[in-house]
Scaffold this motif. Sequence first.
Motif, mmCIF file in Angstrom:
data_model
loop_
_atom_site.group_PDB
_atom_site.id
_atom_site.type_symbol
_atom_site.label_atom_id
_atom_site.label_comp_id
_atom_site.label_asym_id
_atom_site.label_seq_id
_atom_site.Cartn_x
_atom_site.Cartn_y
_atom_site.Cartn_z
ATOM 1 N N VAL A 82 -10.188 14.570 -4.792
ATOM 2 C CA VAL A 82 -10.203 15.823 -5.533
ATOM 3 C C VAL A 82 -10.871 16.864 -4.637
ATOM 4 C CG1 VAL A 82 -10.190 14.796 -7.838
ATOM 5 C CG2 VAL A 82 -12.378 15.202 -6.687
ATOM 6 N N GLY A 83 -10.844 18.110 -5.089
ATOM 7 C CA GLY A 83 -11.404 19.183 -4.285
ATOM 8 C C GLY A 83 -10.331 19.788 -3.404
ATOM 9 N N LYS A 84 -10.760 20.468 -2.352
ATOM 10 C CA LYS A 84 -9.827 21.150 -1.454
ATOM 11 C C LYS A 84 -9.252 20.157 -0.448
ATOM 12 C CE LYS A 84 -9.348 25.153 1.549
ATOM 13 N NZ LYS A 84 -10.042 26.327 2.101
ATOM 14 N N ILE A 85 -7.922 20.144 -0.361
ATOM 15 C CA ILE A 85 -7.203 19.258 0.560
ATOM 16 C C ILE A 85 -6.247 20.113 1.382
ATOM 17 C CG2 ILE A 85 -5.649 17.277 0.730
ATOM 18 C CD1 ILE A 85 -6.882 16.317 -1.935
ATOM 19 N N LEU A 86 -6.190 19.836 2.662
ATOM 20 C CA LEU A 86 -5.350 20.589 3.586
ATOM 21 C C LEU A 86 -4.122 19.784 3.988
ATOM 22 C CD1 LEU A 86 -8.191 21.993 5.880
ATOM 23 C CD2 LEU A 86 -7.075 23.121 3.926
ATOM 24 N N PRO A 87 -3.054 20.462 4.431
ATOM 25 C CA PRO A 87 -1.856 19.746 4.877
ATOM 26 C C PRO A 87 -2.201 18.684 5.927
ATOM 27 C CG PRO A 87 -1.381 22.073 4.709
ATOM 28 C CD PRO A 87 -2.875 21.919 4.514
ATOM 29 N N GLY A 88 -1.576 17.535 5.770
ATOM 30 C CA GLY A 88 -1.798 16.419 6.683
ATOM 31 C C GLY A 88 -2.922 15.493 6.252
ATOM 32 N N GLU A 89 -3.745 15.913 5.304
ATOM 33 C CA GLU A 89 -4.842 15.066 4.841
ATOM 34 C C GLU A 89 -4.362 14.088 3.772
ATOM 35 O OE1 GLU A 89 -8.671 17.983 5.619
ATOM 36 O OE2 GLU A 89 -8.038 17.656 3.553
ATOM 37 N N GLN A 90 -5.047 12.956 3.701
ATOM 38 C CA GLN A 90 -4.748 11.937 2.694
ATOM 39 C C GLN A 90 -5.200 12.432 1.318
ATOM 40 O OE1 GLN A 90 -5.379 7.884 5.164
ATOM 41 N NE2 GLN A 90 -7.257 8.879 4.565
ATOM 42 N N ILE A 91 -4.372 12.114 0.314
ATOM 43 C CA ILE A 91 -4.708 12.469 -1.066
ATOM 44 C C ILE A 91 -5.043 11.213 -1.858
ATOM 45 C CG2 ILE A 91 -3.896 13.492 -3.216
ATOM 46 C CD1 ILE A 91 -1.876 15.085 -1.518
ATOM 47 N N VAL A 92 -4.185 10.203 -1.749
ATOM 48 C CA VAL A 92 -4.318 9.027 -2.606
ATOM 49 C C VAL A 92 -3.968 7.768 -1.828
ATOM 50 C CG1 VAL A 92 -1.943 9.278 -3.497
ATOM 51 C CG2 VAL A 92 -3.650 8.042 -4.861
ATOM 52 N N TRP A 93 -4.647 6.683 -2.183
ATOM 53 C CA TRP A 93 -4.337 5.361 -1.645
ATOM 54 C C TRP A 93 -4.239 4.399 -2.814
ATOM 55 C CZ3 TRP A 93 -7.778 0.887 -0.422
ATOM 56 C CH2 TRP A 93 -7.139 -0.096 0.338
ATOM 57 N N VAL A 94 -3.104 3.747 -2.917
ATOM 58 C CA VAL A 94 -2.891 2.694 -3.906
ATOM 59 C C VAL A 94 -2.614 1.422 -3.120
ATOM 60 C CG1 VAL A 94 -1.422 1.848 -5.776
ATOM 61 C CG2 VAL A 94 -1.938 4.289 -5.615
ATOM 62 N N ALA A 95 -3.398 0.391 -3.381
ATOM 63 C CA ALA A 95 -3.204 -0.884 -2.692
ATOM 64 C C ALA A 95 -3.284 -2.016 -3.701
ATOM 65 C CB ALA A 95 -4.255 -1.067 -1.613
ATOM 66 N N VAL A 96 -2.353 -2.956 -3.563
ATOM 67 C CA VAL A 96 -2.258 -4.070 -4.496
ATOM 68 C C VAL A 96 -2.141 -5.371 -3.714
ATOM 69 C CG1 VAL A 96 -0.885 -5.076 -6.349
ATOM 70 C CG2 VAL A 96 -1.098 -2.603 -6.186
ATOM 71 N N GLN A 147 0.829 -1.200 0.000
ATOM 72 C CA GLN A 147 0.000 0.000 0.000
ATOM 73 C C GLN A 147 0.863 1.250 0.000
ATOM 74 O OE1 GLN A 147 -3.259 -0.144 2.927
ATOM 75 N NE2 GLN A 147 -2.476 -2.156 3.484
ATOM 76 N N PHE A 148 0.328 2.273 -0.627
ATOM 77 C CA PHE A 148 0.955 3.593 -0.591
ATOM 78 C C PHE A 148 -0.127 4.597 -0.246
ATOM 79 C CE2 PHE A 148 1.654 7.708 -2.502
ATOM 80 C CZ PHE A 148 2.910 8.030 -2.008
ATOM 81 N N VAL A 149 0.156 5.459 0.713
ATOM 82 C CA VAL A 149 -0.756 6.537 1.073
ATOM 83 C C VAL A 149 -0.029 7.849 0.825
ATOM 84 C CG1 VAL A 149 -2.143 7.603 2.888
ATOM 85 C CG2 VAL A 149 -1.818 5.121 2.869
ATOM 86 N N GLY A 150 -0.577 8.678 -0.047
ATOM 87 C CA GLY A 150 -0.030 10.002 -0.287
ATOM 88 C C GLY A 150 -0.729 10.998 0.615
ATOM 89 N N VAL A 151 0.053 11.822 1.284
ATOM 90 C CA VAL A 151 -0.460 12.806 2.238
ATOM 91 C C VAL A 151 0.011 14.190 1.788
ATOM 92 C CG1 VAL A 151 -0.426 13.528 4.662
ATOM 93 C CG2 VAL A 151 -0.356 11.095 4.082
ATOM 94 N N MET A 152 -0.853 15.170 1.906
ATOM 95 C CA MET A 152 -0.462 16.527 1.522
ATOM 96 C C MET A 152 0.507 17.111 2.544
ATOM 97 S SD MET A 152 -2.559 19.991 0.940
ATOM 98 C CE MET A 152 -1.551 21.463 0.960
ATOM 99 N N ARG A 153 1.605 17.610 2.030
ATOM 100 C CA ARG A 153 2.586 18.272 2.900
ATOM 101 C C ARG A 153 2.353 19.782 2.859
ATOM 102 N NH1 ARG A 153 5.004 16.210 -1.488
ATOM 103 N NH2 ARG A 153 5.964 17.661 -2.919
ATOM 104 N N ASN A 154 2.900 20.470 3.842
ATOM 105 C CA ASN A 154 2.680 21.922 3.933
ATOM 106 C C ASN A 154 3.815 22.722 3.297
ATOM 107 O OD1 ASN A 154 4.709 21.587 5.794
ATOM 108 N ND2 ASN A 154 3.714 22.772 7.405
#
Length: 151
Positions: free
Chosen positions: A85-99, A33-40
Motif C-alpha cells: 500500500v502507499g505510493k508505488i511507482l511503475p516497475g515496482e512490485q505490488i503483490v506477491w501470491v505464493a502457494v 507464485q504470482f508477482v504483480g508489478v505496476m505498469r506505466n
Amino acid sequence: MRISVRVQEVDFNLSAENNALRADDDGIGAIAQFVGVMRNQNDGDTVSAMELEHYPGMTEKAITEIITEASSRWTLRAATVIHRVGKILPGEQIVWVAVCASHRHEAFQACEFIMDFLKSRAPFWKKETLADGSSRWVDARCSDAAALARW
C-alpha cells in the motif's frame, strides 16, 4: 497449513520470502507464485504513480478468508500474500501470491484462485497519478468480476 498475510508499504524480497515460505516442510512438491508489478500505462494513459489505500484489519481478514477458501478446495501446505500500500511507482512490485502444495496442479489452481479473488474481494482502493499531473480513482474491471464466475 501455514498462512501468512501482510499488507505493508515497503517492498519485499522475493528470494527471502520464497525461502521463508518453504522452510521446514519437506512435503512441498510445488510452489506457484504470482508477482504483480505496476505498469506505466492504463486505459491508454501514461501513469506516473499509484497510491494504494486499504482498510487495516479488514483487508488482512478478507485475504485470510480467500486463502482459507482456497485451502478448502485444494490440499495446500502453505500460502503467503504480501500486498503493498502507499505510493508505488511503475516497475515496482505490488503483490506477491505464493502457494505451496504437494503437487503442481493444486498449487497453480490455488494461486490463480487467490489472485482472482484478491483483485475483486479485498478492500483496496487505487488512485493513479497521470503523467500530466492529474489523478483518478481506478474502478473495478468487468474482466476481474468475470474471472470469479469460473470458480
